[in-house]
Every structure is written in structure tokens, then in C-alpha cells.
Design a protein around this motif. Structure first.
Motif, PDB file in Angstrom:
ATOM      1  N   UNK A  75       0.840  -1.190   0.000  1.00 33.99           N
ATOM      2  CA  UNK A  75       0.000   0.000   0.000  1.00 33.99           C
ATOM      3  C   UNK A  75       0.880   1.246   0.000  1.00 33.99           C
ATOM      4  N   UNK A  76       0.379   2.316  -0.577  1.00 36.84           N
ATOM      5  CA  UNK A  76       1.087   3.589  -0.574  1.00 36.84           C
ATOM      6  C   UNK A  76       1.156   4.086   0.866  1.00 36.84           C
ATOM      7  N   UNK A  77       2.331   4.549   1.274  1.00 40.97           N
ATOM      8  CA  UNK A  77       2.520   4.954   2.664  1.00 40.97           C
ATOM      9  C   UNK A  77       2.502   6.465   2.863  1.00 40.97           C
ATOM     10  N   UNK A  78       2.597   7.230   1.795  1.00 48.33           N
ATOM     11  CA  UNK A  78       2.606   8.688   1.929  1.00 48.33           C
ATOM     12  C   UNK A  78       1.209   9.214   2.249  1.00 48.33           C
ATOM     13  N   UNK A  79       1.140  10.194   3.132  1.00 47.71           N
ATOM     14  CA  UNK A  79      -0.149  10.834   3.434  1.00 47.71           C
ATOM     15  C   UNK A  79      -0.716  11.515   2.194  1.00 47.71           C
ATOM     16  N   UNK A  80       0.197  12.095   1.401  1.00 46.85           N
ATOM     17  CA  UNK A  80      -0.191  12.748   0.150  1.00 46.85           C
ATOM     18  C   UNK A  80       0.608  12.129  -0.988  1.00 46.85           C
ATOM     19  N   UNK A  81       0.090  11.052  -1.588  1.00 52.12           N
ATOM     20  CA  UNK A  81       0.833  10.370  -2.651  1.00 52.12           C
ATOM     21  C   UNK A  81       1.156  11.291  -3.823  1.00 52.12           C
ATOM     22  N   UNK A  82       2.354  11.121  -4.354  1.00 50.12           N
ATOM     23  CA  UNK A  82       2.781  11.897  -5.521  1.00 50.12           C
ATOM     24  C   UNK A  82       2.727  11.068  -6.796  1.00 50.12           C
TER      25      UNK A  82
END
Length: 159
Positions: A75-82
Motif C-alpha cells: 500500500x502507498x505509505x505517503x499521506x499525500x501520494x505523488x
């Protein structure tokens, strides 16, 4: 034994099961077997296996060994995916892989010089992590394998 280093994680350890699984969602954990008198002074045993996001370790209770892997569905771990913000138009593949690496927190191992010569036009949409890696590799004639919780990409370059 699990040593928390600031994180969230899951543990699957059912009584009588042959395997115990620890999977990290965020942060870091160290997982190790309880040291015996024989290896109590071994620093590597004390530190254990360090897990970061989207990695897991499976402990086989019969063979008494560890196997470090990636989780089944990273899963994507960034709060705001780039990952989805960028339009990849003839972009060097090494740059695309660095964005994927940053968004998932999974280490990629590749020859930066070789993949910087490979350009790709694509957009990231609803594919899962492994589908994204497969699409990138197929587009440039590369292969990937999972080694010790990382993605290793091998390529002879692009023409």
C-alpha cells in the motif's frame, strides 16, 4: 520477539501454526528469536531483522528460521501520494521508479545509469504495486525479482 521502533504492524500467530507472520504498515520493527545462551552475545541476533513499510517476515516454527518478504498487496505509505500527480511523458525510468519507491517505501535496486537511458510514457492509475512494476519492466524489456524485501530490476538498457 518484536521490538517496536515507532510503527503500526500486524502479527499473525495462531497456536499450533507452523508460521508466525509480522507485517509492517508504517514505521519500523525489529523481529528476532529469543536468543539462546549460545548466541546471546551475537549483535546480529540481538538486532534481529529490521522491517520497514510493506515488508513482512515469516518465522517457520518447525525449521526455526526467518524469511523476509514483501507483503502480498503493498500500500502507498505517503499521506499525500505523488504517484498519481505526475504525467510521465518520455520520462527516464529511473525517475519513475524513484517516485514509486518513495510512495510505497519499498527499496528498489537497479543500475541508475542504465535505466536513465530508458524513457517511458505512461500514467499511474488504479493498478496495484506489482502490476505497475510488471508494466514498467515489460515496456523496457527488464526483469524484476523480490530479494530480501526489496525489488531488484535487471536490464541491459534501451535502444
Amino acid at each position: 520477539t518484536i521490538k517496536v521502533l515507532g510503527t503500526s504492524f500486524n502479527v499473525k500467530a495462531y497456536q499450533g501454526a507452523r508460521e508466525i507472520t509480522v507485517a509492517v504498515k508504517t514505521g519500523k520493527v525489529s523481529v528476532y528469536a529469543e536468543p539462546t545462551d549460545f548466541d546471546a552475545h551475537d549483535q546480529k541476533v540481538k538486532e534481529g531483522i529490521i522491517l520497514t513499510p510493506n515488508q513482512q517476515v515469516v518465522y517457520n516454527t518447525v525449521k526455526e528460521n526467518f524469511s523476509k518478504k514483501l507483503v502480498d498487496k503493498p500500500q502507498i505509505i505517503l499521506d499525500r501520494p505523488t504517484l498519481f500527480e505526475m504525467q510521465y511523458d518520455s520520462t527516464p525510468v529511473n525517475e519513475i521508479l524513484k517516485v514509486v519507491e518513495e510512495n510505497y517505501g519499498i527499496d528498489f535496486v537497479f543500475d541508475d545509469a542504465v535505466l536513465s537511458a530508458c524513457n517511458l510514457t505512461t500514467s499511474m492509475s488504479e493498478e496495484g504495486f506489482y502490476e505497475r512494476i510488471e508494466i514498467i519492466c515489460q515496456a523496457i524489456g527488464a526483469e524484476y525479482e523480490i530479494k530480501d524485501g526489496s525489488i531488484v530490476i535487471t536490464s541491459e538498457g534501451c535502444q
